[in-house]
Write a protein that holds these residues in place. Structure first.
Motif, PDB file in Angstrom:
ATOM      1  N   GLN A 142       0.839  -1.195   0.000  1.00 14.84           N
ATOM      2  CA  GLN A 142       0.000   0.000   0.000  1.00 14.84           C
ATOM      3  C   GLN A 142       0.882   1.256   0.000  1.00 14.84           C
ATOM      4  O   GLN A 142       1.709   1.437   0.883  1.00 14.84           O
ATOM      5  N   GLY A 143       0.708   2.065  -1.031  1.00 11.21           N
ATOM      6  CA  GLY A 143       1.557   3.236  -1.198  1.00 11.21           C
ATOM      7  C   GLY A 143       2.933   2.902  -1.718  1.00 11.21           C
ATOM      8  O   GLY A 143       3.817   3.773  -1.748  1.00 11.21           O
ATOM      9  N   GLY A 144       3.120   1.666  -2.149  1.00  8.75           N
ATOM     10  CA  GLY A 144       4.428   1.208  -2.601  1.00  8.75           C
ATOM     11  C   GLY A 144       4.593   1.243  -4.108  1.00  8.75           C
ATOM     12  O   GLY A 144       3.865   1.957  -4.813  1.00  8.75           O
ATOM     13  N   ALA A 145       5.529   0.441  -4.586  1.00  9.39           N
ATOM     14  CA  ALA A 145       5.890   0.458  -6.000  1.00  9.39           C
ATOM     15  C   ALA A 145       5.707  -0.912  -6.634  1.00  9.39           C
ATOM     16  O   ALA A 145       5.925  -1.947  -5.994  1.00  9.39           O
ATOM     17  N   VAL A 146       5.324  -0.887  -7.907  1.00 11.52           N
ATOM     18  CA  VAL A 146       5.271  -2.083  -8.740  1.00 11.52           C
ATOM     19  C   VAL A 146       6.160  -1.830  -9.951  1.00 11.52           C
ATOM     20  O   VAL A 146       5.979  -0.832 -10.666  1.00 11.52           O
ATOM     21  N   LEU A 147       7.133  -2.715 -10.175  1.00 13.13           N
ATOM     22  CA  LEU A 147       8.033  -2.601 -11.324  1.00 13.13           C
ATOM     23  C   LEU A 147       7.726  -3.709 -12.313  1.00 13.13           C
ATOM     24  O   LEU A 147       7.627  -4.880 -11.928  1.00 13.13           O
ATOM     25  N   LEU A 148       7.580  -3.345 -13.574  1.00 12.60           N
ATOM     26  CA  LEU A 148       7.236  -4.299 -14.623  1.00 12.60           C
ATOM     27  C   LEU A 148       8.483  -4.714 -15.396  1.00 12.60           C
ATOM     28  O   LEU A 148       9.153  -3.867 -16.008  1.00 12.60           O
ATOM     29  N   ARG A 149       8.786  -6.003 -15.340  1.00  5.54           N
ATOM     30  CA  ARG A 149       9.888  -6.547 -16.129  1.00  5.54           C
ATOM     31  C   ARG A 149       9.284  -7.160 -17.393  1.00  5.54           C
ATOM     32  O   ARG A 149       8.698  -8.243 -17.354  1.00  5.54           O
ATOM     33  N   THR A 150       9.436  -6.478 -18.508  1.00  9.66           N
ATOM     34  CA  THR A 150       8.776  -6.890 -19.752  1.00  9.66           C
ATOM     35  C   THR A 150       9.686  -7.651 -20.706  1.00  9.66           C
ATOM     36  O   THR A 150       9.222  -8.149 -21.726  1.00  9.66           O
ATOM     37  N   GLY A 151      10.983  -7.724 -20.389  1.00  6.45           N
ATOM     38  CA  GLY A 151      11.919  -8.380 -21.294  1.00  6.45           C
ATOM     39  C   GLY A 151      12.677  -7.420 -22.178  1.00  6.45           C
ATOM     40  O   GLY A 151      13.490  -7.846 -23.007  1.00  6.45           O
ATOM     41  N   GLN A 152      12.442  -6.119 -22.012  1.00  2.00           N
ATOM     42  CA  GLN A 152      13.128  -5.130 -22.856  1.00  2.00           C
ATOM     43  C   GLN A 152      14.620  -5.051 -22.563  1.00  2.00           C
ATOM     44  O   GLN A 152      15.370  -4.443 -23.321  1.00  2.00           O
ATOM     45  N   GLU A 153      15.058  -5.711 -21.494  1.00  2.00           N
ATOM     46  CA  GLU A 153      16.489  -5.733 -21.164  1.00  2.00           C
ATOM     47  C   GLU A 153      17.326  -6.386 -22.254  1.00  2.00           C
ATOM     48  O   GLU A 153      18.543  -6.199 -22.317  1.00  2.00           O
ATOM     49  N   SER A 154      16.691  -7.166 -23.125  1.00  6.46           N
ATOM     50  CA  SER A 154      17.440  -7.862 -24.178  1.00  6.46           C
ATOM     51  C   SER A 154      17.790  -6.950 -25.350  1.00  6.46           C
ATOM     52  O   SER A 154      18.509  -7.364 -26.263  1.00  6.46           O
ATOM     53  N   PHE A 155      17.294  -5.712 -25.341  1.00  4.24           N
ATOM     54  CA  PHE A 155      17.541  -4.780 -26.446  1.00  4.24           C
ATOM     55  C   PHE A 155      18.442  -3.637 -26.011  1.00  4.24           C
ATOM     56  O   PHE A 155      18.365  -3.159 -24.871  1.00  4.24           O
ATOM     57  N   THR A 156      19.275  -3.173 -26.937  1.00  9.28           N
ATOM     58  CA  THR A 156      20.036  -1.948 -26.737  1.00  9.28           C
ATOM     59  C   THR A 156      19.399  -0.839 -27.564  1.00  9.28           C
ATOM     60  O   THR A 156      18.509  -1.080 -28.378  1.00  9.28           O
ATOM     61  N   LEU A 157      19.895   0.350 -27.373  1.00  8.78           N
ATOM     62  CA  LEU A 157      19.359   1.482 -28.126  1.00  8.78           C
ATOM     63  C   LEU A 157      19.589   1.341 -29.631  1.00  8.78           C
ATOM     64  O   LEU A 157      18.912   1.989 -30.425  1.00  8.78           O
ATOM     65  N   ALA A 158      20.534   0.502 -30.018  1.00  5.18           N
ATOM     66  CA  ALA A 158      20.798   0.287 -31.438  1.00  5.18           C
ATOM     67  C   ALA A 158      19.775  -0.645 -32.084  1.00  5.18           C
ATOM     68  O   ALA A 158      19.734  -0.769 -33.313  1.00  5.18           O
ATOM     69  N   ASP A 159      18.951  -1.305 -31.273  1.00  5.49           N
ATOM     70  CA  ASP A 159      17.962  -2.264 -31.784  1.00  5.49           C
ATOM     71  C   ASP A 159      16.609  -1.585 -31.959  1.00  5.49           C
ATOM     72  O   ASP A 159      16.115  -0.951 -31.015  1.00  5.49           O
ATOM     73  N   PRO A 160      15.977  -1.736 -33.123  1.00  7.93           N
ATOM     74  CA  PRO A 160      14.627  -1.180 -33.290  1.00  7.93           C
ATOM     75  C   PRO A 160      13.661  -1.684 -32.225  1.00  7.93           C
ATOM     76  O   PRO A 160      12.733  -0.975 -31.830  1.00  7.93           O
ATOM     77  N   GLY A 161      13.894  -2.900 -31.699  1.00  9.79           N
ATOM     78  CA  GLY A 161      13.019  -3.474 -30.689  1.00  9.79           C
ATOM     79  C   GLY A 161      13.002  -2.698 -29.389  1.00  9.79           C
ATOM     80  O   GLY A 161      12.059  -2.836 -28.600  1.00  9.79           O
ATOM     81  N   PHE A 162      14.019  -1.873 -29.141  1.00  8.44           N
ATOM     82  CA  PHE A 162      14.035  -1.062 -27.928  1.00  8.44           C
ATOM     83  C   PHE A 162      12.827  -0.133 -27.882  1.00  8.44           C
ATOM     84  O   PHE A 162      12.299   0.176 -26.817  1.00  8.44           O
ATOM     85  N   PHE A 163      12.378   0.310 -29.058  1.00 10.41           N
ATOM     86  CA  PHE A 163      11.252   1.237 -29.140  1.00 10.41           C
ATOM     87  C   PHE A 163       9.973   0.552 -29.605  1.00 10.41           C
ATOM     88  O   PHE A 163       9.010   1.204 -29.981  1.00 10.41           O
TER      89      PHE A 163
END
Length: 263
Positions: A142-163
């Protein structure tokens, strides 16, 4: 206690990694930085500031200094204040980033592993959130945080998949808020679906409710949205606190933050 940094490094070199067609997003990836080295431009700046010659400087060196430009308030890992979603939230004037107390941004946190439960360019369903919560085994603080791990860690900024990432909808955002979450974070580049996807949906349907509905839910329930988190794989599912401390930028709708987990 272990400190785990969840913040993306602001590296101006990352601006060059952006694929063609996405260069306009450079100002939310990293600032432009002019570096002054103590043995280079910093030496001349230091001598000018002290009204002396370079030859007068101890060891012949000056200071290290950096001049930042194109520094967007929504740069890198950042916290959105309610003002970002609209002028009002919960029927009251929306708070700015400096209106939020530090103790609201240091809170107990759970991580929802959505890998395999969501797809690129598709909204994250409430069912997926419920399944990830059940798998986690902990309730939303309650009043805390929820962090979503969607798998986007597998992409770098050079990958179109990052966006091209899974995004949150109004229903998903309100579901997490109704569970008691105040801080909502994601490892994706944005909270909603990408602008390109939302724009195409609007063209296809003429329904303006698809435009930024995840963020706009923050007008109904006040939440603080944190985007571009990193290193979520290093976190346990629950039982720890995170500090989401933004730069103290007066009257701003957001600010870059140093986000650190205390595990």
């Amino acid at each position: 206690m272990e400190l785990i940094d969840l913040t993306r490094t602001l590296d101006p070199a990352d601006r060059e990694l952006l694929p063609e067609g996405l260069k306009a997003l450079a100002s939310v990836v990293a600032p432009s930085v002019a570096y002054s080295h103590p043995a280079g431009a910093g030496r001349d700046e230091f001598a000018a500031a002290l009204q002396c010659g370079v030859h007068d400087l101890p060891d012949g060196e000056g200071w290290g200094s950096e001049m930042l430009s194109e520094f967007n308030s929504h740069l890198g890992t950042h916290v959105d204040a309610p003002l970002h979603y609209g002028s009002t939230s919960e029927g009251k004037p929306s708070r700015t980033i400096t209106d939020i107390a530090l103790d609201e941004l240091f809170c107990e946190t759970v991580v929802l592993d959505l890998r395999g439960r969501c797809e690129a360019n598709q909204p994250i369903s409430v069912d997926a959130l419920k399944a990830a919560l059940a798998e986690n085994g902990a309730s939303v603080p309650q009043g805390g945080a929820v962090l979503l791990r969607t798998g986007q860690e597998s992409f770098t900024l050079a990958d179109p998949g990052f966006f091209q990432y899974p995004g949150m909808s109004r229903e998903g955002t309100l579901f997490l808020a109704e569970q008691g979450a105040k801080v909502l974070g994601t490892d994706a580049a944005g909270w909603d679906l990408s602008f390109a996807v939302m724009a195409q949906k609007f063209r296809d349907t003429g329904d303006n409710s698809v435009l930024w509905d995840g963020h706009r839910a923050g007008r109904e329930r006040e939440v603080f949205i944190v985007q571009q988190l990193s290193n979520l794989a290093a976190l346990p599912p629950s039982g720890f606190h995170v500090a989401f401390f933004p730069i103290k930028l007066a009257r701003a709708s957001a600010a870059p933050a140093r986000v650190v987990a205390f595990v």
